[in-house]
Scaffold this motif. Structure first.
Motif, PDB file in Angstrom:
ATOM      1  N   ASP A 102      -4.906  11.100 -87.698  1.00 35.57           N
ATOM      2  CA  ASP A 102      -4.561   9.682 -87.663  1.00 35.57           C
ATOM      3  C   ASP A 102      -4.074   9.265 -89.041  1.00 35.57           C
ATOM      4  O   ASP A 102      -4.765   8.596 -89.791  1.00 35.57           O
ATOM      5  N   ARG A 103      -2.883   9.660 -89.385  1.00 41.56           N
ATOM      6  CA  ARG A 103      -2.364   9.393 -90.720  1.00 41.56           C
ATOM      7  C   ARG A 103      -1.215   8.392 -90.702  1.00 41.56           C
ATOM      8  O   ARG A 103      -0.484   8.270 -91.655  1.00 41.56           O
ATOM      9  N   SER A 112       5.393  16.942 -95.493  1.00 45.75           N
ATOM     10  CA  SER A 112       4.913  15.621 -95.894  1.00 45.75           C
ATOM     11  C   SER A 112       6.110  14.705 -96.077  1.00 45.75           C
ATOM     12  O   SER A 112       7.145  15.115 -96.588  1.00 45.75           O
ATOM     13  N   CYS A 155       7.147  10.621 -97.354  1.00 47.32           N
ATOM     14  CA  CYS A 155       6.718   9.354 -97.928  1.00 47.32           C
ATOM     15  C   CYS A 155       7.968   8.589 -98.364  1.00 47.32           C
ATOM     16  O   CYS A 155       9.040   9.153 -98.511  1.00 47.32           O
ATOM     17  N   GLU A 177       2.795  10.698 -94.896  1.00 42.73           N
ATOM     18  CA  GLU A 177       2.603  11.211 -93.546  1.00 42.73           C
ATOM     19  C   GLU A 177       2.639  12.734 -93.604  1.00 42.73           C
ATOM     20  O   GLU A 177       3.508  13.314 -94.248  1.00 42.73           O
ATOM     21  N   LYS A 178       1.698  13.368 -92.921  1.00 41.63           N
ATOM     22  CA  LYS A 178       1.611  14.828 -92.953  1.00 41.63           C
ATOM     23  C   LYS A 178       1.793  15.389 -91.554  1.00 41.63           C
ATOM     24  O   LYS A 178       1.260  14.861 -90.581  1.00 41.63           O
ATOM     25  N   LYS A 214      -1.146   5.239 -90.983  1.00 43.06           N
ATOM     26  CA  LYS A 214      -1.266   4.104 -91.889  1.00 43.06           C
ATOM     27  C   LYS A 214      -1.346   4.522 -93.352  1.00 43.06           C
ATOM     28  O   LYS A 214      -1.506   3.689 -94.223  1.00 43.06           O
ATOM     29  N   GLU A 215      -1.275   5.803 -93.637  1.00 36.44           N
ATOM     30  CA  GLU A 215      -1.365   6.278 -95.017  1.00 36.44           C
ATOM     31  C   GLU A 215       0.013   6.289 -95.675  1.00 36.44           C
ATOM     32  O   GLU A 215       1.042   6.267 -95.008  1.00 36.44           O
ATOM     33  N   ASP A 216       0.018   6.337 -97.009  1.00 38.62           N
ATOM     34  CA  ASP A 216       1.282   6.347 -97.757  1.00 38.62           C
ATOM     35  C   ASP A 216       2.087   7.612 -97.507  1.00 38.62           C
ATOM     36  O   ASP A 216       3.314   7.581 -97.513  1.00 38.62           O
TER      37      ASP A 216
END
Length: 166
Positions: free
Chosen positions: A89-90, A112, A114, A96-97, A92-94
């Motif tokens: 669940d990524r 990755s 960004c 993305e992986k 919402k993170e800066d």
């Protein structure tokens, strides 16, 4: 022995001259430390190195055949991995992986993504100019006196290698 004569059989005059030289040396050392403290500006030096790199980009020689081949292979890898699956669940993170496993093989790739709010030239300089005063300071804080070394233009190419002991 008299209190007026230094130990070791030196004459009073040579003893006095040594004291003067020592005093002069210590004064000069203090002055040089002050000059260094006032002139040492590692952040300014790092910024100048990066700015000079950006200014020289238009003067870069054309890519060699091997460099063009390497870029084409990396673009092929990007195209190949375009169907990678998001990890966990990524959303919402800066950063993305994603991961990707090439069918019929055990080759696994990590990707990755960004968004960076900076000009491409600045990002390129930040990635390429890695041996900065700031990086040296951070390495020393984290790793003490363990070595770090950068080799540039390996075998006459534009490649670089950076080794850091941890």
């Amino acid at each position: 022995r008299s209190l007026h004569h230094p130990p070791g059989g030196s004459s009073p005059q040579s003893f006095h001259e040594r004291q003067q030289v020592t005093s002069l040396f210590l004064s000069l050392k203090g002055i040089l430390k002050e000059v260094q403290a006032n002139l040492q500006q590692p952040d300014v030096i790092d910024e100048r190195m990066k700015r000079r790199f950006i200014e020289k980009i238009p003067e870069a020689p054309p890519l060699t055949w091997w460099e063009q081949k390497m870029i084409a292979e990396k673009i092929g890898l990007v195209n190949l991995t375009s169907k990678a699956k998001r990890l966990g669940d990524r959303i919402k993170e800066d950063v993305e992986k994603f991961s990707f496993v090439k069918e019929g093989t055990s080759n696994m790739f990590g990707i990755s993504y960004c968004t960076v709010d900076a000009p491409a030239e600045q990002i390129f300089a930040d990635i390429t100019i890695i041996n900065t005063h700031e990086a040296t300071r951070l390495h020393k804080e984290k790793n003490g006196d363990l070595p770090r070394k950068q080799w540039l233009n390996i075998d006459g190419s534009r490649s670089q290698q950076f080794s850091v002991a941890k």
